[in-house]
Design an enzyme around this catalytic site. Structure first.
Site, mmCIF file in Angstrom:
data_model
loop_
_atom_site.group_PDB
_atom_site.id
_atom_site.type_symbol
_atom_site.label_atom_id
_atom_site.label_comp_id
_atom_site.label_asym_id
_atom_site.label_seq_id
_atom_site.Cartn_x
_atom_site.Cartn_y
_atom_site.Cartn_z
ATOM 1 N N ASP A 168 -3.394 6.374 6.042
ATOM 2 C CA ASP A 168 -3.785 7.707 6.509
ATOM 3 C C ASP A 168 -4.704 7.504 7.718
ATOM 4 O O ASP A 168 -4.238 7.331 8.835
ATOM 5 C CB ASP A 168 -4.448 8.413 5.319
ATOM 6 C CG ASP A 168 -4.808 9.854 5.564
ATOM 7 O OD1 ASP A 168 -4.128 10.520 6.350
ATOM 8 O OD2 ASP A 168 -5.782 10.332 4.958
ATOM 9 N N GLU B 179 0.850 -1.201 0.000
ATOM 10 C CA GLU B 179 0.000 0.000 0.000
ATOM 11 C C GLU B 179 0.883 1.248 0.000
ATOM 12 O O GLU B 179 1.962 1.262 0.601
ATOM 13 C CB GLU B 179 -0.915 -0.057 1.244
ATOM 14 C CG GLU B 179 -1.774 1.150 1.504
ATOM 15 C CD GLU B 179 -2.835 1.424 0.451
ATOM 16 O OE1 GLU B 179 -2.490 1.437 -0.737
ATOM 17 O OE2 GLU B 179 -3.995 1.657 0.824
ATOM 18 N N ASP B 180 0.425 2.301 -0.661
ATOM 19 C CA ASP B 180 1.211 3.528 -0.710
ATOM 20 C C ASP B 180 1.223 4.257 0.631
ATOM 21 O O ASP B 180 2.265 4.661 1.128
ATOM 22 C CB ASP B 180 0.697 4.455 -1.832
ATOM 23 C CG ASP B 180 -0.803 4.718 -1.781
ATOM 24 O OD1 ASP B 180 -1.497 4.179 -0.877
ATOM 25 O OD2 ASP B 180 -1.314 5.456 -2.648
ATOM 26 N N ARG C 227 1.432 11.533 -10.111
ATOM 27 C CA ARG C 227 1.856 10.162 -9.775
ATOM 28 C C ARG C 227 3.260 9.864 -10.291
ATOM 29 O O ARG C 227 3.957 9.029 -9.759
ATOM 30 C CB ARG C 227 0.890 9.129 -10.381
ATOM 31 C CG ARG C 227 -0.498 9.131 -9.766
ATOM 32 C CD ARG C 227 -1.239 7.869 -10.190
ATOM 33 N NE ARG C 227 -2.683 7.960 -10.024
ATOM 34 C CZ ARG C 227 -3.327 7.675 -8.895
ATOM 35 N NH1 ARG C 227 -2.662 7.310 -7.827
ATOM 36 N NH2 ARG C 227 -4.642 7.763 -8.843
ATOM 37 N N PHE D 132 -0.848 16.664 3.074
ATOM 38 C CA PHE D 132 -1.195 15.918 1.870
ATOM 39 C C PHE D 132 0.026 15.829 0.960
ATOM 40 O O PHE D 132 0.648 16.840 0.642
ATOM 41 C CB PHE D 132 -2.359 16.585 1.142
ATOM 42 C CG PHE D 132 -3.000 15.655 0.153
ATOM 43 C CD1 PHE D 132 -3.917 14.707 0.565
ATOM 44 C CD2 PHE D 132 -2.652 15.719 -1.184
ATOM 45 C CE1 PHE D 132 -4.478 13.828 -0.343
ATOM 46 C CE2 PHE D 132 -3.220 14.846 -2.098
ATOM 47 C CZ PHE D 132 -4.136 13.895 -1.683
HETATM 48 P P1 IMP Z 1 -7.035 5.886 4.535
HETATM 49 O O1 IMP Z 1 -7.481 7.209 5.083
HETATM 50 O O2 IMP Z 1 -5.929 5.284 5.370
HETATM 51 O O3 IMP Z 1 -8.205 4.973 4.361
HETATM 52 O O4 IMP Z 1 -6.392 6.186 3.100
HETATM 53 C C1 IMP Z 1 -7.140 6.034 1.926
HETATM 54 C C2 IMP Z 1 -6.399 6.391 0.690
HETATM 55 O O5 IMP Z 1 -6.357 7.807 0.615
HETATM 56 C C3 IMP Z 1 -4.945 5.970 0.541
HETATM 57 O O6 IMP Z 1 -4.773 4.658 0.095
HETATM 58 C C4 IMP Z 1 -4.491 6.953 -0.533
HETATM 59 O O7 IMP Z 1 -4.855 6.492 -1.818
HETATM 60 C C5 IMP Z 1 -5.289 8.201 -0.189
HETATM 61 N N1 IMP Z 1 -4.478 9.166 0.549
HETATM 62 C C6 IMP Z 1 -4.442 9.379 1.877
HETATM 63 N N2 IMP Z 1 -3.585 10.367 2.187
HETATM 64 C C7 IMP Z 1 -3.028 10.762 1.011
HETATM 65 C C8 IMP Z 1 -2.038 11.755 0.667
HETATM 66 O O8 IMP Z 1 -1.457 12.480 1.490
HETATM 67 N N3 IMP Z 1 -1.771 11.855 -0.655
HETATM 68 C C9 IMP Z 1 -2.353 11.103 -1.632
HETATM 69 N N4 IMP Z 1 -3.279 10.165 -1.336
HETATM 70 C C10 IMP Z 1 -3.604 9.998 -0.030
#
Ligand code: IMP
Length: 201
Positions: free
Chosen positions: A113, A109-110, A175, A162
Site C-alpha cells: 500500500d 506479502e498480501d 479473510r 480498501f
Molecule cells: P503499507 O501501507 O504498504 O505499509 O501496508 C501495510 C499493511 O496494511 C498491509 O500489509 C496490509 O496488511 C494492510 N493493508 C493495506 N491496504 C489494505 C487493504 O486495502 N485491505 C486490507 N489491508 C490493507
C-alpha cells in the site's frame, strides 16, 4: 448479489461487498507467478518468508505452484495507524525461527500500500545477511506509495480503494472470502478511521 466461481458449491458475495477479483482470476495469476518463480530460482533452494496474517491464503496457493526445494518461515508484523492505513511504525510480533544468512529469501506479502511496512522489512532482513531478497506481492496500490519498494513478482495493480478477502481483512473480518472485494459502504470505513487507533496486520 453476484455469484462467484468456487470449487464445489458456488458461493455468493455478501451484500456490502463489491467484487474486484474473482477466485478464478486470482487462481490463474497466482499459478503464473509460481511458474515464473520456479524458472527464476532453478537450481537454488528458496526460503519463503510469509508475512502474517494477511498473506496466508496467497502464500498457501503460491507455494503449491512453486516446483523447487523450499523452506517456509513466517514473520508477524504489526503496523500502527488507523485500521485502514499504516503510520510506518512497524513492530515484529513473531520472528522467523531460523537464521536467514546465505538463504535466498522470497518475501510473500498480501498487499503493498504505502510501502512503509515492506521497506521496514527489507531493511531489517538486509541486516541478517541473506544471499538474496526478493518480494512477491499479490496486490499493489501505486496511488498510495510513500516509500517505493521493488516488487519482483506482482499479482495485480489495483485502484486506491480498501479491499478485503483472500486473506485480507477489515477489522479482522473477511479473510476467508475466496475472491477480493471492495467494501461497498465507505461510511463503514470512516467509522473505523475516526478513532485513529488500531493496527493492521
Ligand atoms: P503499507 O501501507 O504498504 O505499509 O501496508 C501495510 C499493511 O496494511 C498491509 O500489509 C496490509 O496488511 C494492510 N493493508 C493495506 N491496504 C489494505 C487493504 O486495502 N485491505 C486490507 N489491508 C490493507
Amino acid at each position: 448479489m453476484v455469484e462467484v466461481i468456487n470449487e464445489g458449491e458456488p458461493r455468493a458475495w455478501s451484500s456490502g461487498l463489491r467484487p474486484l477479483l474473482e477466485p478464478e482470476e486470482i487462481r490463474r495469476r497466482v499459478a503464473e507467478l509460481g511458474r515464473e518463480i520456479t524458472a527464476d530460482y532453478r537450481g537454488r533452494e528458496l526460503t519463503a518468508l510469509v508475512v502474517l496474517k494477511g498473506s496466508f491464503v496467497f502464500a498457501a496457493d503460491l507455494l503449491r505452484g512453486i516446483d523447487l526445494t523450499s523452506k517456509v518461515e513466517f514473520i508477524g508484523l504489526r503496523s500502527y495507524g488507523s485500521r485502514t492505513s499504516t503510520s510506518g511504525v512497524v513492530e515484529i510480533t513473531l520472528d522467523a525461527k531460523y537464521p536467514l544468512v546465505d538463504r535466498h529469501v522470497l518475501i510473500i506479502e498480501d498487499i503493498v500500500d504505502t510501502g512503509l511496512t515492506l521497506s521496514f522489512l527489507r531493511d531489517n532482513l538486509a541486516t541478517r545477511l541473506p544471499a538474496s531478497i526478493r518480494l512477491a506481492a499479490l496486490l499493489h496500490k501505486p496511488a498510495r506509495t510513500i516509500r517505493p519498494v521493488p516488487i519482483d513478482y506482482l499479482g495485480f495493480t489495483i485502484p486506491d480503494e480498501f479491499v478485503v478477502g483472500y486473506g485480507l481483512d477489515h477489522d479482522g473480518r473477511y479473510r476467508n472470502l475466496p475472491g477480493i472485494a471492495l467494501l461497498d459502504d465507505p461510511a463503514q470505513l470512516r467509522l473505523f478511521e475516526k478513532d485513529g487507533r488500531g493496527s493492521v496486520d
